[in-house]
Scaffold this motif. Structure first.
Motif, mmCIF file in Angstrom:
data_model
loop_
_atom_site.group_PDB
_atom_site.id
_atom_site.type_symbol
_atom_site.label_atom_id
_atom_site.label_comp_id
_atom_site.label_asym_id
_atom_site.label_seq_id
_atom_site.Cartn_x
_atom_site.Cartn_y
_atom_site.Cartn_z
ATOM 1 N N UNK A 186 9.312 -2.472 4.697
ATOM 2 C CA UNK A 186 10.947 -2.449 4.408
ATOM 3 C C UNK A 186 11.187 -2.051 3.014
ATOM 4 N N UNK A 187 10.740 -2.773 2.188
ATOM 5 C CA UNK A 187 10.822 -2.869 0.591
ATOM 6 C C UNK A 187 9.431 -3.223 0.077
ATOM 7 N N UNK A 188 9.546 -2.742 -1.284
ATOM 8 C CA UNK A 188 8.439 -3.146 -2.259
ATOM 9 C C UNK A 188 9.150 -3.471 -3.698
ATOM 10 N N UNK B 196 7.829 -6.629 2.020
ATOM 11 C CA UNK B 196 8.640 -6.937 3.019
ATOM 12 C C UNK B 196 8.273 -6.067 4.259
ATOM 13 N N UNK B 197 7.539 -6.720 5.212
ATOM 14 C CA UNK B 197 6.843 -5.996 6.387
ATOM 15 C C UNK B 197 7.733 -6.303 7.615
ATOM 16 N N UNK B 198 8.132 -5.495 8.179
ATOM 17 C CA UNK B 198 8.893 -5.763 9.867
ATOM 18 C C UNK B 198 8.027 -5.148 10.837
ATOM 19 N N UNK B 199 7.945 -6.051 11.942
ATOM 20 C CA UNK B 199 7.036 -5.891 12.939
ATOM 21 C C UNK B 199 8.062 -4.733 14.057
ATOM 22 N N UNK B 200 7.274 -3.906 14.580
ATOM 23 C CA UNK B 200 7.851 -3.313 15.692
ATOM 24 C C UNK B 200 6.871 -3.429 16.881
ATOM 25 N N UNK C 44 1.490 -14.946 2.598
ATOM 26 C CA UNK C 44 2.585 -14.666 3.533
ATOM 27 C C UNK C 44 3.239 -15.590 3.706
ATOM 28 N N UNK C 45 4.602 -15.212 3.525
ATOM 29 C CA UNK C 45 5.521 -16.307 3.504
ATOM 30 C C UNK C 45 6.945 -15.789 4.302
ATOM 31 N N UNK D 296 14.208 -9.067 13.753
ATOM 32 C CA UNK D 296 14.243 -10.266 13.168
ATOM 33 C C UNK D 296 12.725 -11.131 12.664
ATOM 34 N N UNK D 297 11.786 -10.097 13.199
ATOM 35 C CA UNK D 297 10.607 -10.552 12.833
ATOM 36 C C UNK D 297 9.722 -9.709 11.636
ATOM 37 N N UNK D 298 9.870 -10.420 10.519
ATOM 38 C CA UNK D 298 9.405 -9.742 9.105
ATOM 39 C C UNK D 298 8.835 -10.951 8.595
ATOM 40 N N UNK D 299 7.898 -10.302 7.448
ATOM 41 C CA UNK D 299 6.943 -11.347 6.781
ATOM 42 C C UNK D 299 7.337 -10.974 5.186
ATOM 43 N N UNK D 300 7.200 -11.643 4.486
ATOM 44 C CA UNK D 300 6.934 -11.211 2.770
ATOM 45 C C UNK D 300 5.555 -11.406 2.421
ATOM 46 N N UNK D 301 5.055 -10.230 1.990
ATOM 47 C CA UNK D 301 3.586 -10.147 1.655
ATOM 48 C C UNK D 301 3.426 -10.335 0.001
ATOM 49 N N UNK D 302 2.808 -11.378 -0.455
ATOM 50 C CA UNK D 302 2.792 -11.651 -1.935
ATOM 51 C C UNK D 302 1.512 -10.907 -2.353
#
Length: 271
Positions: A149-151, A157-161, A184-185, A169-175
């Motif tokens: 979604x964003x960088x 920020x990754x959103x699941x499909x 992953x937070x 609502x299913x997202x995760x922040x990749x560091x």
């Protein structure tokens, strides 16, 4: 009359009866579809009459997404951790339905409410020329399909499909630091297999459109144009029960974004 002829007559009567029933049911389905289509057109015109411009092309023809429920898949969570970290992984129960999987490359922790996180050893997950593509590949290994979604800075920020539909609502922040994925937070994931929830029914497109207008008014907001309608799902989890997937519309207008629950018709703002 010979029994063979009587039997043939009975078979013919049954075939004709079945054909008549098929025509009757098919005709009712066609009439029902036409009524829903007309109601959709009337609802679009109603919005226009109330000063809300909307292009008919962006309004879904029907409610294709159905309510779902998802039982937690502990084996699936372990497979996801092993796919990321590499096999074998050591499983550790931390109480409260929390499970942690780890090896020399790092650890992944899953909770019963679908949240998860990962701490990865420095240098264990180097990213290639495109860190966006590398991160998508790593999430794919875990069985999570989706989009970035964003960088910004060190974070993506990754959103699941699911089946190509966004899980809002299913997202995760990749560091990402120093050319490596390090953590992953704030993660929420869907690891189980969705099954249709027959206890809930979606409203019609016409009802959704009218409900949206009423919902925006109830919030004290005003909009003059609908720019986009994106169907998808939101997930709600409990500590002991299954995850509930509810189909929604994410509606972007000229004054803000809203989420419409296509089961209850409720409308909320999206920040």
């Amino acid at each position: 009359m010979p029994w063979s002829k009587i039997k043939n007559i009975i078979l013919v009567i049954l075939a004709v009866t079945n054909l008549a029933l098929l025509v009757l049911v098919g005709g009712q389905a066609i009439r029902g579809s036409r009524l829903l289509s007309q109601a959709r057109e009337d609802a679009i015109q109603f919005l226009r009459n109330r000063g809300v411009e909307v292009d008919e092309e962006i309004v879904p023809q029907s409610m294709e997404l159905r309510p779902q429920i998802v039982e937690r898949d502990l084996a699936g969570e372990e497979r996801a951790a092993a796919a990321l970290l590499g096999s074998p992984v050591t499983a550790e129960s931390r109480g409260g339905e929390v499970y942690r999987y780890f090896n020399e490359k790092g650890s992944v922790q899953f909770h019963s409410d679908s949240t998860f996180s990962a701490q990865l050893e420095e240098g264990a997950f180097p990213l290639g020329g495109s860190r966006r593509e590398s991160c998508l590949e790593l999430m794919g290994k875990m069985g999570f399909q989706g989009v970035v979604l964003s960088e910004e800075g060190d974070e993506l920020v990754f959103r699941q499909t699911w089946k190509g539909n966004p899980l809002f609502s299913q997202q995760v922040t990749l560091v990402c630091q120093g050319g490596n994925l390090t953590a992953m937070t704030s993660g929420r994931q869907l690891a189980g297999r969705p099954q249709e929830d027959t206890a809930r029914e979606s409203i019609t497109v016409a009802t959704a459109l009218i409900g949206f207008l009423n919902g925006v008014s109830a919030l004290g907001d005003v909009c003059n144009r609908i720019d986009m309608i994106e169907p998808g799902y939101v997930a709600a989890a409990s500590l002991s029960g299954p995850i509930v997937l509810t189909p929604v519309w994410r509606i972007t207008t000229d004054t803000g974004a809203y989420q419409l629950d296509t089961v209850t018709g409720g409308v909320t703002r999206v920040s």
